[in-house]
Design an enzyme around this catalytic site. Structure first.
Site, short mmCIF file in Angstrom:
data_model
loop_
_atom_site.label_atom_id
_atom_site.label_comp_id
_atom_site.label_asym_id
_atom_site.label_seq_id
_atom_site.Cartn_x
_atom_site.Cartn_y
_atom_site.Cartn_z
N LYS A 98 42.63 39.61 37.93
CA LYS A 98 42.92 39.49 36.44
C LYS A 98 41.93 40.61 35.87
CE LYS A 98 42.67 34.80 36.97
NZ LYS A 98 41.81 33.42 36.73
N GLY A 99 40.68 41.20 36.61
CA GLY A 99 39.71 41.91 35.80
C GLY A 99 39.74 43.06 35.02
N GLU A 153 41.91 49.66 37.83
CA GLU A 153 40.98 48.70 38.47
C GLU A 153 39.89 48.44 37.51
OE1 GLU A 153 40.43 46.09 39.95
OE2 GLU A 153 40.89 46.22 42.05
N ASP A 154 39.19 47.48 37.34
CA ASP A 154 38.09 47.16 36.84
C ASP A 154 36.88 47.60 37.65
OD1 ASP A 154 38.37 45.01 38.56
OD2 ASP A 154 37.31 43.53 37.31
N ASP A 181 34.42 48.09 44.99
CA ASP A 181 33.50 47.51 45.59
C ASP A 181 33.35 48.08 46.85
OD1 ASP A 181 31.32 45.92 46.37
OD2 ASP A 181 31.73 44.28 44.93
N LYS A 205 31.16 50.88 42.62
CA LYS A 205 30.09 50.73 43.20
C LYS A 205 30.05 51.25 44.72
CE LYS A 205 28.55 46.24 41.78
NZ LYS A 205 28.30 44.93 42.16
N PHE A 259 25.25 42.60 40.25
CA PHE A 259 26.38 41.82 39.96
C PHE A 259 26.51 42.02 38.29
CE2 PHE A 259 28.99 38.24 39.07
CZ PHE A 259 29.60 37.93 40.29
N VAL A 260 27.68 42.75 38.13
CA VAL A 260 28.10 42.77 36.88
C VAL A 260 29.29 41.69 36.11
CG1 VAL A 260 27.07 45.37 36.38
CG2 VAL A 260 29.39 44.64 37.38
N ASP A 272 33.89 38.74 35.87
CA ASP A 272 33.64 37.30 35.62
C ASP A 272 32.73 36.93 36.74
OD1 ASP A 272 35.55 37.26 38.09
OD2 ASP A 272 35.24 35.14 37.95
N ARG A 322 34.21 36.90 31.30
CA ARG A 322 35.29 38.06 31.18
C ARG A 322 35.28 38.73 29.72
NH1 ARG A 322 38.18 38.13 36.05
NH2 ARG A 322 38.70 36.21 36.89
C1 PRP Z 1 37.55 42.19 42.09
C2 PRP Z 1 37.82 43.34 41.11
C3 PRP Z 1 38.82 44.03 42.25
C4 PRP Z 1 38.09 43.61 43.47
C5 PRP Z 1 37.34 44.88 44.13
O1 PRP Z 1 38.52 41.33 41.74
O2 PRP Z 1 38.44 43.02 40.10
O3 PRP Z 1 39.99 43.80 42.48
O4 PRP Z 1 37.29 42.51 43.28
O5 PRP Z 1 36.57 44.65 45.25
P1 PRP Z 1 36.83 45.13 46.57
O6 PRP Z 1 36.69 46.62 46.29
O7 PRP Z 1 35.54 44.66 47.51
O8 PRP Z 1 37.77 44.83 47.39
P2 PRP Z 1 38.26 39.62 42.21
O9 PRP Z 1 38.86 39.35 43.54
O10 PRP Z 1 37.00 39.08 41.98
O11 PRP Z 1 39.43 39.07 41.15
P3 PRP Z 1 39.45 39.04 39.39
O12 PRP Z 1 39.82 40.53 39.07
O13 PRP Z 1 40.56 38.04 39.21
O14 PRP Z 1 38.17 38.83 39.20
#
Ligand code: PRP
Length: 176
Positions: free
Chosen positions: A42-43, A98-99, A102, A130, A151-152, A158, A164
Site C-alpha cells: 500500500k505504501g 515504489e515507496d 529495502d 536504503k 525505520f521511517v 507505516d 501512513r
Molecule cells: C514495503 C515497501 C516495499 C517493500 C520493500 O512494503 O512498500 O514494497 O516493503 O521491501 P524489500 O525491498 O525488502 O522487499 P510492506 O511489505 O511494508 O507493505 P506496505 O507497502 O503495505 O506497507
C-alpha cells in the site's frame, strides 16, 4: 511501554520538490505517449498520486499487491501476489512505483512477474532507497532519496499500519 518519537527526515516540501524533478526526468526520458504507473500496495499510493500529477502526459494507473514472508528476519525471498493488475500492460511503457526499496526482494519478484506480461519497457521509480539493506540487486531508474538504515514512516510508509498519512517522512525512534 513503546512510546515512539518522530524525527522529521524529509519535509513535505523536500518530497514535493524532488517529485517534480523526477517528473521532469521521466518526461525527458520517455517518448511521447502514455505511461502506465503501477503502484505497489500500500505504501506507494501517495507517491504514485503525486508523481502522476506532475507528468504532462497520459499517466494511466493500476496497483499490484504483494506480501512477503519472514520480512526483516530472513532472506528467504518468498513473496506472493495478493492483488494482480486489473489491466493488460502488454506493449505499454510500464513504470513501477515504489515507496521504498529495502532488501530488494519485493521488486525482484515483481519485475519477474511483470516481465512476463510483455510490456514495451519496464522501469522502476522509488521515492526512497536504503542501499545498505540490499540483499537482491535491483536496477532502479529513478530514486527520490537515498536514506540511511533507519525505520521511517509517513507519506505512505507505516509502522503497524499507523503513520501512513503523515505529510513528512519521519524516523521512528523508540523513546529512551
Ligand atoms: C514495503 C515497501 C516495499 C517493500 C520493500 O512494503 O512498500 O514494497 O516493503 O521491501 P524489500 O525491498 O525488502 O522487499 P510492506 O511489505 O511494508 O507493505 P506496505 O507497502 O503495505 O506497507
Amino acid at each position: 511501554m513503546f512510546q515512539p518519537s518522530l524525527r522529521v527526515l524529509l519535509t513535505e516540501q523536500q518530497i514535493q520538490t524532488r517529485i517534480r524533478e523526477l517528473g521532469a526526468q521521466i518526461e525527458a526520458d520517455y517518448p511521447e505517449g502514455p505511461i502506465y504507473l503501477i503502484g505497489i500496495l500500500k505504501g506507494a499510493c501517495f507517491f504514485l498520486a503525486d508523481l502522476a500529477r506532475v507528468l504532462h502526459r497520459q499517466a494511466r494507473i493500476d496497483f499490484i499487491g504483494v506480501s512477503s514472508y519472514g520480512k526483516g528476519k530472513t532472506s528467504s525471498g518468498e513473496v506472493k501476489l495478493t492483488k494482480d493488475l486489473d489491466v493488460s500492460v502488454e506493449g505499454a511503457h510500464v513504470l513501477v512505483v515504489e515507496d521504498i526499496v529495502d532488501s530488494g526482494v519485493t521488486l525482484t519478484y515483481l519485475m519477474h512477474v511483470l516481465e512476463q506480461r510483455k510490456p514495451r519497457t519496464l522501469k522502476i521509480a522509488t521515492l526512497l532507497d536504503k542501499p545498505e539493506r540490499r540483499i537482491k540487486p535491483v536496477t532502479v531508474s529513478y530514486v527520490g532519496f537515498q536514506i540511511p538504515d533507519e525505520f521511517v514512516v509517513g507519506y505512505g510508509l507505516d509502522y503497524a499500519e499507523d503513520y501512513r498519512n503523515l505529510r513528512d517522512i519521519c524516523v521512528l525512534d523508540p523513546a529512551p
